[in-house]
Design an enzyme around this catalytic site. Sequence first.
Site, PDB file in Angstrom:
ATOM      1  N   GLY A 188     -40.741  -4.801 -16.875  1.00 16.86           N
ATOM      2  CA  GLY A 188     -40.282  -6.196 -16.975  1.00 16.86           C
ATOM      3  C   GLY A 188     -39.861  -6.530 -18.393  1.00 16.86           C
ATOM      4  CB  SER A 211     -34.642  -6.732 -18.675  1.00 17.09           C
ATOM      5  OG  SER A 211     -35.126  -7.375 -17.523  1.00 17.09           O
ATOM      6  CB  SER A 212     -35.748 -11.519 -19.150  1.00 15.77           C
ATOM      7  OG  SER A 212     -36.480 -11.580 -17.949  1.00 15.77           O
ATOM      8  CB  VAL A 229     -32.679   1.877 -15.332  1.00 15.80           C
ATOM      9  CG1 VAL A 229     -32.313   0.934 -14.196  1.00 15.80           C
ATOM     10  CG2 VAL A 229     -31.905   1.522 -16.596  1.00 15.80           C
ATOM     11  CE1 TYR A 255     -45.705 -14.990  -9.082  1.00 15.44           C
ATOM     12  CE2 TYR A 255     -46.946 -17.029  -9.322  1.00 15.44           C
ATOM     13  CZ  TYR A 255     -46.362 -15.909  -9.874  1.00 15.44           C
ATOM     14  OH  TYR A 255     -46.451 -15.709 -11.234  1.00 15.44           O
ATOM     15  CB  ALA A 271     -51.671 -14.871  -1.236  1.00 15.31           C
TER      16      ALA A 271
HETATM   17  N1  LIG Z   1     -43.253 -17.634 -16.947  1.00 15.36           N
HETATM   18  C1  LIG Z   1     -44.449 -18.083 -16.598  1.00 15.36           C
HETATM   19  O1  LIG Z   1     -44.803 -19.262 -16.785  1.00 15.36           O
HETATM   20  C2  LIG Z   1     -45.455 -17.148 -15.985  1.00 15.36           C
HETATM   21  C3  LIG Z   1     -46.760 -17.586 -15.897  1.00 15.36           C
HETATM   22  C4  LIG Z   1     -47.712 -16.720 -15.378  1.00 15.36           C
HETATM   23  C5  LIG Z   1     -47.332 -15.469 -14.941  1.00 15.36           C
HETATM   24  N2  LIG Z   1     -46.052 -15.073 -15.001  1.00 15.36           N
HETATM   25  C6  LIG Z   1     -45.749 -13.748 -14.515  1.00 15.36           C
HETATM   26  O2  LIG Z   1     -45.393 -12.951 -15.631  1.00 15.36           O
HETATM   27  C7  LIG Z   1     -44.428 -11.984 -15.239  1.00 15.36           C
HETATM   28  C8  LIG Z   1     -43.188 -12.136 -16.115  1.00 15.36           C
HETATM   29  O3  LIG Z   1     -42.711 -13.441 -15.990  1.00 15.36           O
HETATM   30  P1  LIG Z   1     -41.508 -14.019 -16.866  1.00 15.36           P
HETATM   31  O4  LIG Z   1     -41.643 -15.487 -16.914  1.00 15.36           O
HETATM   32  O5  LIG Z   1     -41.408 -13.249 -18.126  1.00 15.36           O
HETATM   33  O6  LIG Z   1     -40.303 -13.679 -15.870  1.00 15.36           O
HETATM   34  P2  LIG Z   1     -38.826 -13.161 -16.110  1.00 15.36           P
HETATM   35  O7  LIG Z   1     -38.276 -13.648 -17.416  1.00 15.36           O
HETATM   36  O8  LIG Z   1     -38.079 -13.460 -14.855  1.00 15.36           O
HETATM   37  O9  LIG Z   1     -39.026 -11.579 -16.242  1.00 15.36           O
HETATM   38  C9  LIG Z   1     -39.375 -10.825 -15.148  1.00 15.36           C
HETATM   39  C10 LIG Z   1     -39.175  -9.382 -15.516  1.00 15.36           C
HETATM   40  O10 LIG Z   1     -39.551  -8.579 -14.393  1.00 15.36           O
HETATM   41  C11 LIG Z   1     -38.501  -7.669 -14.116  1.00 15.36           C
HETATM   42  N3  LIG Z   1     -38.480  -7.370 -12.704  1.00 15.36           N
HETATM   43  C12 LIG Z   1     -38.449  -8.229 -11.659  1.00 15.36           C
HETATM   44  N4  LIG Z   1     -38.380  -7.552 -10.502  1.00 15.36           N
HETATM   45  C13 LIG Z   1     -38.354  -6.230 -10.823  1.00 15.36           C
HETATM   46  C14 LIG Z   1     -38.266  -5.034 -10.074  1.00 15.36           C
HETATM   47  N5  LIG Z   1     -38.169  -5.040  -8.740  1.00 15.36           N
HETATM   48  N6  LIG Z   1     -38.281  -3.860 -10.740  1.00 15.36           N
HETATM   49  C15 LIG Z   1     -38.364  -3.828 -12.091  1.00 15.36           C
HETATM   50  N7  LIG Z   1     -38.444  -4.926 -12.855  1.00 15.36           N
HETATM   51  C16 LIG Z   1     -38.421  -6.115 -12.227  1.00 15.36           C
HETATM   52  C17 LIG Z   1     -37.227  -8.367 -14.587  1.00 15.36           C
HETATM   53  O11 LIG Z   1     -36.256  -7.426 -14.935  1.00 15.36           O
HETATM   54  P3  LIG Z   1     -34.943  -7.048 -14.091  1.00 15.36           P
HETATM   55  O12 LIG Z   1     -34.507  -8.254 -13.349  1.00 15.36           O
HETATM   56  O13 LIG Z   1     -33.997  -6.580 -15.144  1.00 15.36           O
HETATM   57  O14 LIG Z   1     -35.387  -5.923 -13.205  1.00 15.36           O
HETATM   58  C18 LIG Z   1     -37.734  -9.048 -15.851  1.00 15.36           C
HETATM   59  O15 LIG Z   1     -37.700  -8.160 -16.939  1.00 15.36           O
HETATM   60  C19 LIG Z   1     -44.139 -12.245 -13.762  1.00 15.36           C
HETATM   61  O16 LIG Z   1     -44.930 -11.375 -13.003  1.00 15.36           O
HETATM   62  C20 LIG Z   1     -44.563 -13.669 -13.566  1.00 15.36           C
HETATM   63  O17 LIG Z   1     -44.947 -13.911 -12.245  1.00 15.36           O
HETATM   64  C21 LIG Z   1     -45.111 -15.882 -15.531  1.00 15.36           C
END
Ligand SMILES: NC(=O)c1ccc[n+]([C@@H]2O[C@H](COP(=O)([O-])OP(=O)(O)OC[C@H]3O[C@@H](n4cnc5c(N)ncnc54)[C@H](OP(=O)(O)O)[C@@H]3O)[C@@H](O)[C@H]2O)c1
Length: 149
Positions: free
Chosen positions: A9, A11-12, A54, A147, A149
């Site tokens: 993860g 990439s962002s 990748v 999500y 769950a």
């Molecule tokens: N943002 C929040 O407030 C928050 C709070 C608590 C927990 N989280 C959790 O923290 C994690 C990251 O969140 P974020 O906010 O940083 O989200 P994000 O910016 O959307 O980043 C998600 C990352 O996961 C990768 N990803 C998604 N599906 C994938 C797949 N099938 N295979 C490989 N990589 C995959 C995406 O890369 P690609 O699309 O390039 O594959 C991206 O790098 C998530 O699990 C989210 O549920 C987030």
Amino acid sequence: MAKTALVTGASSGIGREIARDLSARGFRVILSARREERLRELAEELGDNTRVVVCDVSDREECLRLYEETKSEKISVLVNCAGFGAVGSFDKLPLDTELKMIDTNVTAVHMLTKLFLKDFVAADRGYIMNIASSAGLMYGGPMMATYYA
Ligand SMILES: NC(=O)c1ccc[n+]([C@@H]2O[C@H](COP(=O)([O-])OP(=O)(O)OC[C@H]3O[C@@H](n4cnc5c(N)ncnc54)[C@H](OP(=O)(O)O)[C@@H]3O)[C@@H](O)[C@H]2O)c1
């Protein structure tokens, strides 16, 4: 020799910032996600030694490939950060979307943790950070039943 960390993860969002932070702390970082261009941009920012793999972690074979392609790199930190949250009523969200979310947020984390942990135990070193949501500590919530769950 710099220690090596693998970040999924990367990439962002949170994963990208963790990768930057680990690099600033002197780690060589292996960046993984699906969007190669974004990973390559980050790799360029972090320096020559950064590697990009990748991988779509919602696919079990891809999780195995990620492990096979990186296991010889003497990784000592694994960050499982790939994930997403599908929003919508439980009765309307497509089953495929939800299964992909379970495969990404749960199965991939389980697989990569298990695969790398055995090497970490054998080497008597290593750290695993699983990024999750506080939603997972609650009994449930609106519009993201699966999500939570
Ligand atoms: N943002 C929040 O407030 C928050 C709070 C608590 C927990 N989280 C959790 O923290 C994690 C990251 O969140 P974020 O906010 O940083 O989200 P994000 O910016 O959307 O980043 C998600 C990352 O996961 C990768 N990803 C998604 N599906 C994938 C797949 N099938 N295979 C490989 N990589 C995959 C995406 O890369 P690609 O699309 O390039 O594959 C991206 O790098 C998530 O699990 C989210 O549920 C987030």
